[in-house]
Design a protein around this motif. Structure first.
Motif, short mmCIF file in Angstrom:
data_model
loop_
_atom_site.label_atom_id
_atom_site.label_comp_id
_atom_site.label_asym_id
_atom_site.label_seq_id
_atom_site.Cartn_x
_atom_site.Cartn_y
_atom_site.Cartn_z
N ALA A 8 -52.00 -28.22 -1.13
CA ALA A 8 -50.93 -27.66 -1.95
C ALA A 8 -51.07 -28.15 -3.39
N TYR A 58 -52.92 -32.45 3.56
CA TYR A 58 -52.39 -32.92 4.83
C TYR A 58 -53.56 -33.05 5.80
N PHE A 84 -50.11 -37.32 4.54
CA PHE A 84 -50.02 -36.72 3.21
C PHE A 84 -50.67 -37.61 2.16
N LEU A 118 -45.58 -31.09 -12.19
CA LEU A 118 -44.69 -32.22 -12.44
C LEU A 118 -44.33 -32.27 -13.91
N TYR A 171 -48.75 -28.85 -7.03
CA TYR A 171 -47.42 -29.08 -7.58
C TYR A 171 -47.50 -29.20 -9.09
N TRP A 200 -55.39 -27.06 4.25
CA TRP A 200 -54.11 -27.74 4.11
C TRP A 200 -53.99 -28.46 2.77
N GLN A 251 -52.26 -31.93 -3.19
CA GLN A 251 -51.78 -32.72 -2.05
C GLN A 251 -52.41 -32.19 -0.79
N PHE A 298 -51.85 -37.45 -2.14
CA PHE A 298 -51.80 -36.72 -3.41
C PHE A 298 -53.01 -37.06 -4.26
N GLY A 299 -53.40 -36.10 -5.08
CA GLY A 299 -54.42 -36.36 -6.09
C GLY A 299 -53.83 -37.12 -7.26
N PRO A 300 -54.69 -37.61 -8.16
CA PRO A 300 -54.22 -38.42 -9.29
C PRO A 300 -53.53 -37.63 -10.39
#
Lengths: 107, 118
Positions: A34, A91, A97, A38, A36, A32, A89, A99-101
């Motif tokens: 993901a 779950y 949820f 940015l 992203y 789980w 990210q 998120f990573g840094p």
């Protein structure tokens, strides 16, 4: 709590380079995870979900792998438009949820 | 094509409450599979999940914000909102609304900047 770390925190690479970003979870999160992309002033863009599934419309130069506690995002041939920050990210049923840094990629 | 757009004040005074609304267009917020969510990014920091609401009304909040947080939904207006109380400078951030499905945020708004300052 489950924590995510990313390495490196930033990198500089050239167009055409192969780039790998690692995300590590403090506990087993199965698949789980993901990724992203940015960019300032823009909506974050989902790249990869369930660790390795490419989101629709995302270029095939992006790929994800891994399971349990270690995951990687690979850009096979870096393009100018890939200059961005990349965040993983997770779950989990406990942490929901997280998120990573983030990893900043400069071209 | 579903789109999300945040709206709300750009400047809020310390100790006051922040209320933001996310308007969903191009689709419905009715249906059980989506978690309508709020996420923020403080200056120099990574993304931080704030909380989520399902059509059923079930909410999930970040443990660190739960005591100050309310997320609600207006299905008639296809909107969902967040209220964060007792603001401090540490709440200065870009606030995003997003749709989650299969534990992943697949659609995001462009974000709205909120500054907490007197």
């Amino acid at each position: 709590d489950i924590h995510l770390t990313q390495s490196p925190s930033s990198l500089s690479a050239s167009v055409g380079d192969r780039v790998t970003i690692t995300c590590r979870a403090s506990q087993n999160i199965s698949i789980w995870l993901a990724w992203y992309q940015l960019k300032p002033g823009k909506a974050p863009n989902l790249l990869i979900y369930k660790a390795s599934t490419l989101h629709r419309g995302v270029p095939s130069r992006f790929s994800g792998s891994g399971s349990d506690t270690e995951f990687t995002l690979t850009i096979s041939s870096l393009q100018p438009d890939d200059s961005a920050t990349y965040s993983c990210q997770l779950y989990s049923s406990f942490a929901l949820f997280t998120f990573g840094p983030g990893t900043k990629v400069d071209i | 094509q579903v789109q999300l757009q945040e709206s709300g004040p750009g400047l809020v005074k310390p100790s006051q409450a922040l209320s933001l609304t996310c308007t969903v267009s191009g689709g419905s917020i009715i249906g059980g599979i989506y978690a309508w969510s709020w996420i923020r990014q403080r200056p120099g920091k990574g993304l931080e999940w704030i909380g989520s609401i399902y059509y059923s009304g079930t909410t999930y909040y970040s443990p660190s914000l739960r005591s100050r947080l309310t997320i609600s939904m207006d299905t008639w207006k296809t909107q969902f909102s967040v209220t964060l109380n007792s603001l401090t400078a540490a709440d200065t951030a870009v606030y995003y609304c997003a749709r989650a499905v299969n534990h992943t945020f697949d659609i995001w708004g462009q974000g709205t900047t909120v500054t907490v300052s007197s």
